[in-house]
Enzyme design. Structure first.
Site, mmCIF file in Angstrom:
data_model
loop_
_atom_site.group_PDB
_atom_site.id
_atom_site.type_symbol
_atom_site.label_atom_id
_atom_site.label_comp_id
_atom_site.label_asym_id
_atom_site.label_seq_id
_atom_site.Cartn_x
_atom_site.Cartn_y
_atom_site.Cartn_z
ATOM 1 N N LYS A 22 0.908 -1.146 -0.063
ATOM 2 C CA LYS A 22 0.226 0.047 -0.031
ATOM 3 C C LYS A 22 0.891 1.225 0.024
ATOM 4 C CE LYS A 22 -1.696 1.604 4.092
ATOM 5 N NZ LYS A 22 -1.373 3.031 4.446
ATOM 6 N N ASN A 23 1.678 1.195 0.902
ATOM 7 C CA ASN A 23 2.663 2.477 0.879
ATOM 8 C C ASN A 23 3.679 2.618 0.130
ATOM 9 O OD1 ASN A 23 1.077 2.988 3.259
ATOM 10 N ND2 ASN A 23 2.742 2.635 4.705
ATOM 11 N N CYS A 120 -5.013 12.276 12.686
ATOM 12 C CA CYS A 120 -5.758 11.040 12.525
ATOM 13 C C CYS A 120 -5.367 10.192 14.116
ATOM 14 C CB CYS A 120 -5.082 10.096 11.303
ATOM 15 S SG CYS A 120 -3.517 9.846 11.753
ATOM 16 N N ARG A 125 -0.758 14.963 11.946
ATOM 17 C CA ARG A 125 0.128 14.623 10.628
ATOM 18 C C ARG A 125 0.226 15.808 10.069
ATOM 19 N NH1 ARG A 125 -1.084 8.926 9.790
ATOM 20 N NH2 ARG A 125 0.784 9.205 8.391
ATOM 21 N N ASP A 318 5.142 1.048 11.738
ATOM 22 C CA ASP A 318 3.934 0.334 11.301
ATOM 23 C C ASP A 318 3.877 -1.028 11.795
ATOM 24 O OD1 ASP A 318 3.563 2.289 7.882
ATOM 25 O OD2 ASP A 318 3.161 2.769 10.047
ATOM 26 N N ARG A 410 -8.761 -0.713 4.906
ATOM 27 C CA ARG A 410 -7.824 0.216 4.232
ATOM 28 C C ARG A 410 -6.441 -0.146 3.931
ATOM 29 N NH1 ARG A 410 -7.035 5.728 7.177
ATOM 30 N NH2 ARG A 410 -5.747 5.970 5.428
HETATM 31 C C1 EPZ Z 1 4.234 7.131 5.573
HETATM 32 O O1 EPZ Z 1 3.309 8.116 6.502
HETATM 33 C C2 EPZ Z 1 3.310 5.821 5.759
HETATM 34 N N1 EPZ Z 1 2.210 6.265 4.860
HETATM 35 C C3 EPZ Z 1 2.884 5.554 7.469
HETATM 36 O O2 EPZ Z 1 2.294 4.346 7.252
HETATM 37 C C4 EPZ Z 1 4.193 5.443 8.131
HETATM 38 O O3 EPZ Z 1 3.700 5.129 9.654
HETATM 39 C C5 EPZ Z 1 4.997 6.652 8.034
HETATM 40 O O4 EPZ Z 1 5.321 6.945 6.842
HETATM 41 C C6 EPZ Z 1 6.295 6.591 8.784
HETATM 42 O O5 EPZ Z 1 6.976 5.193 8.340
HETATM 43 C C7 EPZ Z 1 2.164 6.033 3.651
HETATM 44 O O6 EPZ Z 1 3.354 5.870 3.108
HETATM 45 C C8 EPZ Z 1 1.037 6.132 2.833
HETATM 46 P P1 EPZ Z 1 6.264 10.603 7.832
HETATM 47 P P2 EPZ Z 1 4.006 9.764 6.351
HETATM 48 O O7 EPZ Z 1 6.204 12.007 6.931
HETATM 49 O O8 EPZ Z 1 4.758 9.815 5.217
HETATM 50 C C9 EPZ Z 1 6.498 14.084 11.181
HETATM 51 C C10 EPZ Z 1 0.425 2.980 7.785
HETATM 52 O O9 EPZ Z 1 -0.008 2.532 8.741
HETATM 53 N N2 EPZ Z 1 6.132 15.026 10.048
HETATM 54 O O10 EPZ Z 1 7.440 9.970 7.347
HETATM 55 O O11 EPZ Z 1 2.745 10.574 6.393
HETATM 56 C C11 EPZ Z 1 5.333 13.019 11.475
HETATM 57 O O12 EPZ Z 1 4.133 13.853 12.295
HETATM 58 C C12 EPZ Z 1 0.767 4.521 7.747
HETATM 59 O O13 EPZ Z 1 0.343 2.279 6.440
HETATM 60 C C13 EPZ Z 1 6.317 16.524 10.153
HETATM 61 O O14 EPZ Z 1 6.654 16.836 11.395
HETATM 62 O O15 EPZ Z 1 4.672 9.940 7.673
HETATM 63 C C14 EPZ Z 1 5.956 11.942 11.923
HETATM 64 O O16 EPZ Z 1 6.306 12.192 13.426
HETATM 65 C C15 EPZ Z 1 0.756 5.091 8.879
HETATM 66 N N3 EPZ Z 1 6.161 17.261 9.172
HETATM 67 C C16 EPZ Z 1 7.199 11.582 11.270
HETATM 68 O O17 EPZ Z 1 7.508 13.009 10.584
HETATM 69 C C17 EPZ Z 1 5.908 16.863 8.031
HETATM 70 O O18 EPZ Z 1 5.799 17.607 7.174
HETATM 71 C C18 EPZ Z 1 7.238 10.794 10.201
HETATM 72 O O19 EPZ Z 1 6.210 11.202 9.341
HETATM 73 C C19 EPZ Z 1 5.772 15.371 7.788
HETATM 74 C C20 EPZ Z 1 5.822 14.430 8.752
#
Ligand code: EPZ
Length: 435
Positions: A22-23, A120, A125, A318, A410
């Site tokens: 998915k990711n 969420c 996020r 995850d 999902r």
């Molecule tokens: C991806 O989300 C995945 N989703 C998530 O999987 C996964 O948990 C996450 O990466 C971390 O590995 C998809 O790929 C669709 P991040 P993403 O931006 O990219 C902070 C699942 O269950 N952050 O890497 O949205 C954020 O709050 C989902 O399949 C900022 O501060 O996550 C977090 O603490 C859940 N500012 C950390 O960085 C930003 O602009 C990592 O988030 C963006 C993120």
């Protein structure tokens, strides 16, 4: 709403094939916005999130060609119409990954309007890093009425050297956004503190096939030479490492003996290392370590471990809930610290309802192993927490009712039927039928 009814106590046995990730699929699909040629994807998982992404892309003029459901999840996307560039709130709010359309649209069309994704259940996020990266590429970004309104002055972004790291480390979808945007920017882009996740490597492989010039994908520094245009390509989505890790935990928690085909073992080295410390045993065979055959067994007595979630190649957030479910039955005290989403613990209270002994202090949970779990009605909250509750139900004595399984739909294709094919007693029911 649907629920899962799980009768615990069966050892899993047999083999299943790991489906496309998915990711990986979600950012991959947005790459179709970067070209006016068709892009063909194979092994796309049949998931609600994928359906939502297709709905969003269609609203942005990127349509699915030959609607017939092709073999092995084949999808052809063609962004022939560039007149509509507004990703509306009613879709974006259902799926955070919608933010991934921002970079490709800005790069190819010079403008984009994307609703800010809400929070969420696993925490805030934010998208500040996405916007910081796009501004570094010259984009003019305004926020108005909950929407991100972005423009590329003169219609084209400019390459730049930019740092994309945040308080919690790199951003996966932020890296995908900036990587896509940089492929069509004028000049060179250096992304420092890029996410190293395998899904970024998969995206870079597709973009390269489309004509992009990318070095360093999978490392913290990615260098992109902008090109004038990108063409169509074909791509097979990489196998889902989180799904594979979930089934590994399912085998271990039931003391089963299963085989995972198309298993991305090479993307799961940390997870397999930690599970081996718990007492899980792996036999990995096959020529492609990203599409291997992996047999999973485990010792009857599970050992406690300490795990902290980290950006790749560390332990993935995850799989945190699924590991926690497993460790509730370990012979001693384990510790899990969540460094990516410090509030990602909605499964703790639900596991406690099943007899688990968990003590949370902020972003850390101490898991005191118990001899048995007892089935109970529990509430799914986020996608991965829900999977963790199902795993606990597989091992618990008696019946577990997992409510709100739409969370699972999902991100896991045919979750209950595939577990049942391995011998689990799990069925989907309408909640009205199980009161
Ligand atoms: C991806 O989300 C995945 N989703 C998530 O999987 C996964 O948990 C996450 O990466 C971390 O590995 C998809 O790929 C669709 P991040 P993403 O931006 O990219 C902070 C699942 O269950 N952050 O890497 O949205 C954020 O709050 C989902 O399949 C900022 O501060 O996550 C977090 O603490 C859940 N500012 C950390 O960085 C930003 O602009 C990592 O988030 C963006 C993120």
């Amino acid at each position: 709403m649907d629920v899962f009814v799980v009768e615990g106590g069966r050892r899993l046995d047999g083999s299943i094939r790991i489906f496309g990730a998915k990711n990986a699929a979600l950012p991959l699909m947005t790459a179709a916005l970067l070209t006016d040629q068709p892009v063909t994807f194979r092994d796309v998982p049949r998931l609600d999130d994928v359906d939502n992404m297709m709905r969003l892309l269609a609203e942005l003029g990127c349509h699915r060609v030959n609607e017939a459901d092709g073999p092995s999840g084949k999808i052809v996307l063609h962004a022939g119409d560039r007149t509509r560039s507004h990703a509306r709130y009613d879709i974006v709010r259902t799926m955070r990954a919608s933010i991934s359309v921002l970079g490709p649209m800005l790069a190819r069309r010079g403008e984009a309007r994307v609703s800010m994704p809400g929070g969420c259940t696993i925490g805030d996020r934010p998208v500040d890093l996405h916007l910081r990266g796009l501004r570094a590429l010259g984009a003019d970004i305004q926020l108005a009425h909950g929407d991100i309104i972005a423009r590329a002055p003169g219609g084209r972004l400019k390459g730049a050297r930019l740092f994309l790291g945040g308080t919690f480390g790199p951003t996966v979808l932020g890296t995908a956004n900036i990587l896509c945007a940089a492929t069509l920017a004028r000049g060179e882009t250096v992304i420092e503190s890029a996410a190293c996740e395998p899904e970024i490597v998969d995206l870079a492989a597709l973009l390269t096939r489309m004509g992009a010039k990318i070095e360093g994908a999978g490392s913290p520094r990615i260098i992109v030479q902008g090109v004038e245009s990108l063409g169509g390509a074909e791509h097979t989505v990489m196998p889902d490492r989180i799904e594979a890790g979930t089934f590994m935990c399912a085998a271990a928690i039931t003391n089963g003996d299963i085989v995972l085909e198309n298993c991305p073992a090479d993307a799961l080295m940390c997870v397999m290392d930690r599970l081996e410390a718990v007492g899980v045993r792996f036999e990995v065979t096959g020529n492609d370590p990203l599409r291997a055959r992996c047999r999973v067994t485990s010792s009857r007595v599970l050992q406690p471990v300490e795990v902290t979630t980290q950006p790749h190649p560390g332990f993935p957030t995850d799989l945190q809930a699924q590991l926690m479910a497993l460790l509730t039955l370990a012979d001693g005290n384990s510790v899990i610290t969540e460094k990516i989403f410090p509030d990602r613990f909605l499964h703790v209270a639900e596991l406690a309802r099943m007899g688990a002994r968990l003590h949370r202090q902020g972003a850390t949970v101490v898991i005191s192993g118990v001899r048995r779990l007892v089935g109970a009605p529990v509430m799914a909250s986020d996608l991965r927490a829900s999977a963790g509750l199902v795993l606990a139900g597989l091992a618990a004595e008696g019946t577990t009712i997992v409510n709100r399984v739409y969370h699972i739909d999902r991100g896991y294709e045919q979750f209950e039927t595939r577990l049942a094919s391995l011998g689990a007693r799990i069925v989907r029911r309408d909640e009205k039928d199980v009161q």
